[in-house]
Every structure is written in C-alpha cells, then in structure tokens.
Design an enzyme around this catalytic site. Structure first.
Site, PDB file in Angstrom:
ATOM      1  N   GLU A   5      -7.500  28.078   6.778  1.00 55.36           N
ATOM      2  CA  GLU A   5      -6.302  28.797   7.210  1.00 55.36           C
ATOM      3  C   GLU A   5      -6.184  30.104   6.451  1.00 55.36           C
ATOM      4  O   GLU A   5      -6.931  30.362   5.531  1.00 55.36           O
ATOM      5  CB  GLU A   5      -5.046  27.939   7.000  1.00 55.36           C
ATOM      6  CG  GLU A   5      -4.517  27.883   5.569  1.00 55.36           C
ATOM      7  CD  GLU A   5      -4.905  26.602   4.858  1.00 55.36           C
ATOM      8  OE1 GLU A   5      -5.531  25.736   5.493  1.00 55.36           O
ATOM      9  OE2 GLU A   5      -4.600  26.478   3.665  1.00 55.36           O
ATOM     10  N   ASP A   6      -5.197  30.894   6.866  1.00 50.81           N
ATOM     11  CA  ASP A   6      -4.917  32.172   6.235  1.00 50.81           C
ATOM     12  C   ASP A   6      -4.079  31.977   4.986  1.00 50.81           C
ATOM     13  O   ASP A   6      -3.407  30.965   4.829  1.00 50.81           O
ATOM     14  CB  ASP A   6      -4.100  33.004   7.236  1.00 50.81           C
ATOM     15  CG  ASP A   6      -4.794  34.299   7.556  1.00 50.81           C
ATOM     16  OD1 ASP A   6      -6.034  34.265   7.665  1.00 50.81           O
ATOM     17  OD2 ASP A   6      -4.089  35.319   7.692  1.00 50.81           O
ATOM     18  N   GLN A   7      -4.100  32.994   4.142  1.00 54.02           N
ATOM     19  CA  GLN A   7      -3.229  32.985   2.960  1.00 54.02           C
ATOM     20  C   GLN A   7      -1.764  32.791   3.360  1.00 54.02           C
ATOM     21  O   GLN A   7      -1.007  32.105   2.692  1.00 54.02           O
ATOM     22  CB  GLN A   7      -3.423  34.307   2.221  1.00 54.02           C
ATOM     23  CG  GLN A   7      -2.583  34.450   0.991  1.00 54.02           C
ATOM     24  CD  GLN A   7      -3.150  35.493   0.043  1.00 54.02           C
ATOM     25  OE1 GLN A   7      -4.286  35.923   0.166  1.00 54.02           O
ATOM     26  NE2 GLN A   7      -2.350  35.909  -0.913  1.00 54.02           N
ATOM     27  N   SER A  35      -0.624  31.289   6.061  1.00 56.52           N
ATOM     28  CA  SER A  35      -0.374  30.122   6.916  1.00 56.52           C
ATOM     29  C   SER A  35       0.280  28.986   6.154  1.00 56.52           C
ATOM     30  O   SER A  35       0.021  28.793   4.967  1.00 56.52           O
ATOM     31  CB  SER A  35      -1.688  29.584   7.499  1.00 56.52           C
ATOM     32  OG  SER A  35      -2.346  30.560   8.239  1.00 56.52           O
ATOM     33  N   LYS A  87      -6.985  34.652  14.895  1.00 57.94           N
ATOM     34  CA  LYS A  87      -6.664  36.089  15.000  1.00 57.94           C
ATOM     35  C   LYS A  87      -7.536  36.760  16.057  1.00 57.94           C
ATOM     36  O   LYS A  87      -7.057  37.574  16.839  1.00 57.94           O
ATOM     37  CB  LYS A  87      -6.876  36.767  13.649  1.00 57.94           C
ATOM     38  CG  LYS A  87      -5.784  36.437  12.654  1.00 57.94           C
ATOM     39  CD  LYS A  87      -6.086  37.116  11.346  1.00 57.94           C
ATOM     40  CE  LYS A  87      -4.932  36.956  10.390  1.00 57.94           C
ATOM     41  NZ  LYS A  87      -5.343  37.361   9.037  1.00 57.94           N
TER      42      LYS A  87
END
Ligand SMILES: [Zn+2]
Ligand SMILES: [Zn+2]
Length: 380
Positions: free
Chosen positions: A225-227, A229, A348
C-alpha cells in the site's frame, strides 16, 4: 572386525615411534573393535607403554576440552534452544599428523580427529547444558575454533506470520535499508539491516527484535500500500523470517505499536515459496478534471465484466479480475470507488489509465487522479 589381541602389535609399533594420548590411540582402533569409547581403549592399550610425553597428533588437545566447553557455555548463554550440533576448526598441522600416522600404519575406516573432538565436545556440552545433539537439523550450531580459541554460535531462523492494520495515514509500509550495508547487517545497524523504525516494517521489526532477539528480519508481504493508505478490516497478512534468533518460543498476543495493530501472530514453518493469491477490497478517492454526473459513473459498472489488463515496462502482461464495483459521487469533480479485486492491481496507474486497460480516466473520458486509497479487507 578384529580382536583386541590382534591390534596389540600395531599399537605397540605406533607407540614405539610416536607418543599418543588415550583419545588419539584409541581412535585408531575403536571402529574395528566396535568400541565406542576411544579414551577407554587408548588407556587400556597404553597401560604398559605410556611415556608421559605430549601426544604426537593432538598435542594433548583433549586434556583441554573443559576450556572449550566453557567457551560454548558463554557463547550460548543468551540463547534458548533444545538441540545443537558442533563443528570445529583445527590446526592443519594436527590434521596432517593424524592423516600421516593413519597412512603409515595402513589403518582404514578410522574417525578423523575432527570427528572425535566434536563428538567429545558435543557430549560434554550435552551433559552440562542439558541439551540434545542433533546433527541433521539442530536449532543452534556451534563452531569451535581451536586455532584462535574462540567459539561462534548461530541459531536456525524462525518464521512468523501475522496480520497488521494501519489506522493512521503517513506510515510507509517498507523500511529503507541501512545505508552502510544495504540491509545485510553491519555494526552500524547492530546487524539488523535497518537503522530507522518508522514504518510498518520497522514497527514489526522492533517488536520482533525485542521478543526474539536476532539479526535481520526479512519480510514477505501479501500485497502493498501507499504511505497515505489505511489498512482496515482484519488487516494485511505478512510473513517475517528472523535470522539467528535468541529465543524460539515466545507467546504472541495481539499488540499495537506506532498505531500499527498486529494480530494472528504465530510461528510457521516457512514463508510461502511463491506469491499467494489474494483479493482486496479497496476504497479509492478519485478527482476528475471535467465535472461528472451519475450517467458517466454508471459506466464504471462495466469494470467487472472483463479482466483489467496490466502492462509493465518490462513488457510483462497480466490480468486482474474485478469482482464488485460500487461508487459514490462526492462533488462534481470527486467520487469514491469501492472495488473488490484480485490482489496486485496498481491502483494509481489504474485510475490515470497508465498502461492499464480499461482504466478509470478512459472509461470516464476525462483525466482522473487517485487522491488516496485504503484497504477495507484483504482475503487470502
Ligand atoms: Zn592426541
Ligand atoms: Zn548496516
């Protein structure tokens, strides 16, 4: 198979030429007599012939084993384990003299001095520390260095599986490796391979090093996941292999560290060899360049009709299925999309339609940007 009487002449010849200790003399004959104690046999053979000189082969190394036993006790004082094995590094000159005496007197099928010395040390340590010798799959391995009188200990890695949830934005999933060693482990990072502990990986590592000791912790994640998220629901599964742990059995209960909640922690046999299939439910906040209306958004329903095709820079092509689609308009340029999709879909890129077909921008026919995305559930 020989008898005791038959070996006396050869033993006499050897002792006439070389002084040997009980261990080294007995070892040359114990196998053919099917005896287990080299020392007892050597002692019996030497009774009349002993000269009191230093052993030609080992220079009385066997008399000094308690010193090495102490090194083993010291080296293992921080470790908890039940089984062990012993390896040894011996001066080449000792090995040479051992070989030449065997070939001079044509003695075959004799244990090497290294075998005997590690066996003796193993027995001594087993008795003293109340541990079991296991040469096939030991929990710890000693390497006793007779050259520089040191002792190294290594313990077999252990693997833990668990799940984490992340309830606060801003923590990256992965931790940057130590600059000095690129993650291999060095003095600067205390052999952990990382110097900072401000990520999901760092937080879990910190807990693990506290509970199990160990050097490096190698993670296998089920998805990423993203930072920014969140990871909600029952959390993201992970596996972590801990090298050289001090402890092997620790009670693991759910815990929170740096707003990362850990649960389902348990010891497992190993990390999965190939990547596990999983399904993620993801909530994506999307902004659009042109205004949107519900007629536009209806087209998103088609996402579950056929697989999404993902092209990588390397030319690799893969397909990800979407099983469920829900959406909600927030304003004229913003909406949320909730999808249940096969794991590994790059979110994304999926939103901006970057080498992914069909992507959200293409379907809505206007440039779209992913503002943030959260994981609601991950099923394995
Ligand atoms: Zn000897
Ligand atoms: Zn380092």
């Amino acid at each position: 198979m020989s008898t005791y009487q038959e070996i006396i002449p050869t033993a006499g010849k050897i002792l006439k030429k070389y002084d040997l200790c009980d261990h080294c003399l007995g070892r040359l004959f114990s196998k053919q007599l099917h005896l287990t104690s080299n020392k007892a046999l050597g002692k019996k053979l030497k009774k009349k012939l002993s000269s009191g000189e230093k052993c030609h082969v080992c220079k009385n190394l066997f008399e000094n084993l308690n010193h090495f036993l102490k090194l083993m006790m010291d080296a293992s004082s921080n470790y908890s384990f039940t089984t062990f094995s012993v390896g040894a590094m011996i001066k080449p000159s000792i090995v040479d003299r051992d070989d030449s005496i065997r070939s001079e007197f044509k003695l075959k099928g004799v244990d090497s001095i290294k075998t005997d010395i590690t066996k003796e040390l193993g027995n001594l340590f087993s008795k003293k520390a109340k541990k079991t010798i296991d040469c096939v799959d030991p929990e710890t391995t000693f390497t006793v260095n007779f050259k520089d009188e040191s002792c190294q200990i290594r313990s077999k890695s252990i693997t833990i599986s668990g799940r984490y949830t992340k309830l606060q934005r801003g923590f990256p999933q992965k931790q940057k490796s130590c600059d000095n060693c690129s993650g291999k482990g060095c003095r600067i990072c205390n052999f952990h391979g990382i110097t900072n502990y401000d990520s999901v990986e760092g937080s879990i590592s910190k807990l693990i090093f506290k509970k199990f000791g160990g050097t490096t912790a190698k993670f296998t994640w089920i998805g990423g996941e993203d930072q920014s998220s969140l990871v909600l629901g029952s959390g993201r599964p992970f596996f972590v292999k801990i090298q050289n742990p001090f402890k092997r059995k620790v009670k693991l209960s759910p815990t929170t560290i740096n707003s990362i909640n850990l649960s389902n922690l348990k010891l497992v046999y190993e990390s999965p060899k190939k990547s596990l299939k999983f399904i993620s439910s993801i909530k994506i906040k999307i902004s659009t360049k042109s205004s949107i209306n519900s007629e536009h958004l209806k087209k998103l329903k088609d996402l579950s009709r056929s697989p999404i095709v993902v092209y990588e820079k390397s030319g690799k092509r893969s397909e990800k299925k979407i099983f469920q689609v829900k959406y909600k308009k927030i304003s004229k340029n913003e909406f949320t999309l909730i999808i249940k999709a096969e794991g590994g879909l790059p979110i994304k890129r999926f939103v901006i339609s970057d080498d992914i077909t069909p992507g959200i921008s293409k379907i809505l026919d206007t440039p779209c940007v992913c503002q943030e995305f959260d994981f609601l559930e991950i099923e394995v």
